[in-house]
Design a protein around this motif. Structure first.
Motif, PDB file in Angstrom:
ATOM      1  N   VAL A 191     135.824  31.102  39.025  1.00 51.80           N
ATOM      2  CA  VAL A 191     134.380  31.347  38.900  1.00 51.80           C
ATOM      3  C   VAL A 191     133.663  30.390  39.848  1.00 51.80           C
ATOM      4  O   VAL A 191     133.910  29.177  39.824  1.00 51.80           O
ATOM      5  CB  VAL A 191     133.877  31.117  37.461  1.00 51.80           C
ATOM      6  N   HIS A 192     132.787  30.946  40.683  1.00 50.84           N
ATOM      7  CA  HIS A 192     132.019  30.135  41.628  1.00 50.84           C
ATOM      8  C   HIS A 192     130.543  30.291  41.312  1.00 50.84           C
ATOM      9  O   HIS A 192     130.008  31.408  41.284  1.00 50.84           O
ATOM     10  CB  HIS A 192     132.304  30.601  43.071  1.00 50.84           C
ATOM     11  N   LEU A 193     129.878  29.170  41.049  1.00 51.51           N
ATOM     12  CA  LEU A 193     128.450  29.148  40.737  1.00 51.51           C
ATOM     13  C   LEU A 193     127.721  28.469  41.882  1.00 51.51           C
ATOM     14  O   LEU A 193     127.970  27.295  42.166  1.00 51.51           O
ATOM     15  CB  LEU A 193     128.198  28.385  39.434  1.00 51.51           C
ATOM     16  N   ARG A 194     126.817  29.192  42.550  1.00 52.38           N
ATOM     17  CA  ARG A 194     126.109  28.630  43.692  1.00 52.38           C
ATOM     18  C   ARG A 194     124.620  28.525  43.374  1.00 52.38           C
ATOM     19  O   ARG A 194     123.968  29.520  43.042  1.00 52.38           O
ATOM     20  CB  ARG A 194     126.314  29.490  44.941  1.00 52.38           C
ATOM     21  N   ILE A 195     124.087  27.295  43.474  1.00 47.61           N
ATOM     22  CA  ILE A 195     122.667  27.034  43.245  1.00 47.61           C
ATOM     23  C   ILE A 195     121.939  27.115  44.588  1.00 47.61           C
ATOM     24  O   ILE A 195     122.239  26.351  45.507  1.00 47.61           O
ATOM     25  CB  ILE A 195     122.452  25.643  42.621  1.00 47.61           C
ATOM     26  N   LYS A 196     120.963  28.031  44.686  1.00 47.62           N
ATOM     27  CA  LYS A 196     120.283  28.258  45.956  1.00 47.62           C
ATOM     28  C   LYS A 196     118.766  28.155  45.772  1.00 47.62           C
ATOM     29  O   LYS A 196     118.231  28.388  44.674  1.00 47.62           O
ATOM     30  CB  LYS A 196     120.644  29.641  46.515  1.00 47.62           C
ATOM     31  N   GLN A 197     118.099  27.839  46.868  1.00 45.66           N
ATOM     32  CA  GLN A 197     116.646  27.799  46.852  1.00 45.66           C
ATOM     33  C   GLN A 197     116.075  29.217  46.918  1.00 45.66           C
ATOM     34  O   GLN A 197     116.717  30.139  47.423  1.00 45.66           O
ATOM     35  CB  GLN A 197     116.128  26.999  48.044  1.00 45.66           C
ATOM     36  N   LEU A 198     114.866  29.363  46.418  1.00 44.20           N
ATOM     37  CA  LEU A 198     114.158  30.635  46.538  1.00 44.20           C
ATOM     38  C   LEU A 198     113.643  30.795  47.962  1.00 44.20           C
ATOM     39  O   LEU A 198     113.199  29.836  48.588  1.00 44.20           O
ATOM     40  CB  LEU A 198     112.990  30.690  45.560  1.00 44.20           C
ATOM     41  N   LYS A 199     113.689  32.004  48.469  1.00 44.94           N
ATOM     42  CA  LYS A 199     113.168  32.260  49.808  1.00 44.94           C
ATOM     43  C   LYS A 199     111.665  32.040  49.884  1.00 44.94           C
ATOM     44  O   LYS A 199     111.129  31.707  50.937  1.00 44.94           O
ATOM     45  CB  LYS A 199     113.505  33.692  50.229  1.00 44.94           C
ATOM     46  N   SER A 200     111.006  32.225  48.741  1.00 42.00           N
ATOM     47  CA  SER A 200     109.550  32.067  48.707  1.00 42.00           C
ATOM     48  C   SER A 200     109.124  30.615  48.539  1.00 42.00           C
ATOM     49  O   SER A 200     107.934  30.310  48.492  1.00 42.00           O
ATOM     50  CB  SER A 200     108.979  32.901  47.560  1.00 42.00           C
ATOM     51  N   GLY A 201     110.116  29.694  48.441  1.00 42.07           N
ATOM     52  CA  GLY A 201     109.781  28.287  48.260  1.00 42.07           C
ATOM     53  C   GLY A 201     109.565  27.949  46.791  1.00 42.07           C
ATOM     54  O   GLY A 201     109.992  28.679  45.896  1.00 42.07           O
ATOM     55  N   ALA A 202     108.893  26.844  46.531  1.00 40.42           N
ATOM     56  CA  ALA A 202     108.690  26.373  45.161  1.00 40.42           C
ATOM     57  C   ALA A 202     107.843  27.360  44.364  1.00 40.42           C
ATOM     58  O   ALA A 202     106.919  27.967  44.887  1.00 40.42           O
ATOM     59  CB  ALA A 202     108.026  24.996  45.183  1.00 40.42           C
ATOM     60  N   PHE A 203     108.190  27.509  43.080  1.00 39.96           N
ATOM     61  CA  PHE A 203     107.466  28.414  42.194  1.00 39.96           C
ATOM     62  C   PHE A 203     107.428  27.785  40.812  1.00 39.96           C
ATOM     63  O   PHE A 203     108.447  27.281  40.326  1.00 39.96           O
ATOM     64  CB  PHE A 203     108.164  29.777  42.158  1.00 39.96           C
ATOM     65  N   ARG A 204     106.270  27.813  40.183  1.00 40.17           N
ATOM     66  CA  ARG A 204     106.086  27.091  38.919  1.00 40.17           C
ATOM     67  C   ARG A 204     106.994  27.591  37.808  1.00 40.17           C
ATOM     68  O   ARG A 204     107.479  26.816  36.996  1.00 40.17           O
ATOM     69  CB  ARG A 204     104.617  27.205  38.488  1.00 40.17           C
ATOM     70  N   GLU A 205     107.267  28.887  37.762  1.00 39.85           N
ATOM     71  CA  GLU A 205     108.017  29.480  36.662  1.00 39.85           C
ATOM     72  C   GLU A 205     109.521  29.499  36.880  1.00 39.85           C
ATOM     73  O   GLU A 205     110.284  29.743  35.953  1.00 39.85           O
ATOM     74  CB  GLU A 205     107.524  30.914  36.408  1.00 39.85           C
ATOM     75  N   VAL A 206     109.967  29.263  38.122  1.00 43.58           N
ATOM     76  CA  VAL A 206     111.389  29.369  38.443  1.00 43.58           C
ATOM     77  C   VAL A 206     111.789  28.202  39.342  1.00 43.58           C
ATOM     78  O   VAL A 206     111.098  27.891  40.306  1.00 43.58           O
ATOM     79  CB  VAL A 206     111.706  30.706  39.156  1.00 43.58           C
ATOM     80  N   ASP A 207     112.931  27.564  39.020  1.00 48.42           N
ATOM     81  CA  ASP A 207     113.409  26.440  39.832  1.00 48.42           C
ATOM     82  C   ASP A 207     114.298  26.885  40.985  1.00 48.42           C
ATOM     83  O   ASP A 207     114.324  26.253  42.039  1.00 48.42           O
ATOM     84  CB  ASP A 207     114.195  25.456  38.959  1.00 48.42           C
ATOM     85  N   GLY A 208     115.052  27.966  40.788  1.00 52.01           N
ATOM     86  CA  GLY A 208     115.973  28.391  41.839  1.00 52.01           C
ATOM     87  C   GLY A 208     116.768  29.609  41.429  1.00 52.01           C
ATOM     88  O   GLY A 208     116.523  30.229  40.393  1.00 52.01           O
ATOM     89  N   LYS A 209     117.753  29.924  42.264  1.00 52.20           N
ATOM     90  CA  LYS A 209     118.590  31.107  42.050  1.00 52.20           C
ATOM     91  C   LYS A 209     120.033  30.671  41.843  1.00 52.20           C
ATOM     92  O   LYS A 209     120.552  29.818  42.562  1.00 52.20           O
ATOM     93  CB  LYS A 209     118.483  32.047  43.258  1.00 52.20           C
TER      94      LYS A 209
END
Length: 251
Positions: A191-209
């Motif tokens: 199992v591979h879990l990859r933490i990535k940034q949002l393309k839209s940049g910072a967002f108050r309701e979501v930290d990342g993908k």
């Protein structure tokens, strides 16, 4: 609590896959995955967990666990053990194993894991052991070469396959700075879990993908890859997840 996160990642079962790898892009923090997996293992009967704290020490994980609803101190030296690299360096300084040559350090760590597997904690009725290494990239600062670090992960994978009750969890931060190394380690993982940034940049309701890649066997020989994406928000007391498109951000 982080139950919904673990269910979405397929990591809520008592028996986890042999090898789980977590990748963090630069400026992203996947520590919530380590804390969530740690809490799940502590709540699972007959599981002993050993944390190799390279990036953070015991106090950090004690505080993080309290926020997610479990007290690490209650399990200390019973179901939970920690190899605190930072404390070792502070106390022993240049005599610490973490400041020796990479190959020597690797052999010492592997031998420690073998001893723990062969001598389980009988008081806890241990049937399986989970090893969590919280940031492999720290080992690069301690003198490991990328090739040496990959060999260590290959040895860990081989050990997990050899012992059915063993699960290895590794994390590599700034994985986009070490893409070749990270991809090679990810290929070892079930199992591979990859933490990535949002393309839209910072967002108050979501930290990342969070991208989850899981290998499954179809039939006798064919290996299939299952992929899914999750949006996440780490709050003070829990981790919330969303499906892409559920909130108005560009992922």
């Amino acid at each position: 609590m982080a139950a919904s996160l673990l269910i979405a990642c397929g990591l809520n079962e008592s028996k986890l896959p042999p090898y789980i790898h977590i990748s963090e892009e630069s400026n992203m923090d996947g520590g919530f995955l380590i804390t969530s997996i740690l809490g799940q293992r502590l709540r699972t009967p007959q599981v002993t967990t050993v944390l190799v704290g390279l990036q953070h020490g015991y106090q950090h994980y004690l505080n993080a666990g309290m926020r997610l609803g479990y007290n690490l101190a209650l399990f200390m030296n019973k179901k939970f053990f920690i190899i605190d690299a930072l404390k070792s360096i502070q106390v022993k300084q240049w005599k610490s194993m973490w400041l020796t040559e990479g190959d020597s350090m690797s052999n010492t760590l592997l031998e420690f894991i073998r001893e723990k597997i062969s001598s389980p904690n009988d008081d806890a009725g241990t049937t399986s052991v989970t090893y969590i290494i919280d940031n492999l990239s720290i080992l690069l600062n301690f003198g490991f070469t990328p090739e040496g670090l990959l060999r260590l992960c290959q040895d860990l994978q081989a050990m997990a396959l050899e012992h059915p009750g063993l699960t290895i969890v590794t994390k590599l931060s700034t994985s986009d700075v070490h893409p070749v190394l990270d991809n090679n380690i990810a290929k070892l993982a079930d199992v591979h879990l990859r933490i990535k940034q949002l393309k839209s940049g910072a967002f108050r309701e979501v930290d990342g993908k969070l991208c989850v890649v899981r290998e499954t066997t179809e039939g006798c020989y064919e290996l299939m890859e299952q992929q899914k994406e999750i949006l996440y928000k780490v709050n003070e007391r829990n981790v919330k997840i969303f499906s892409p498109g559920e909130v108005g951000v560009k992922v």
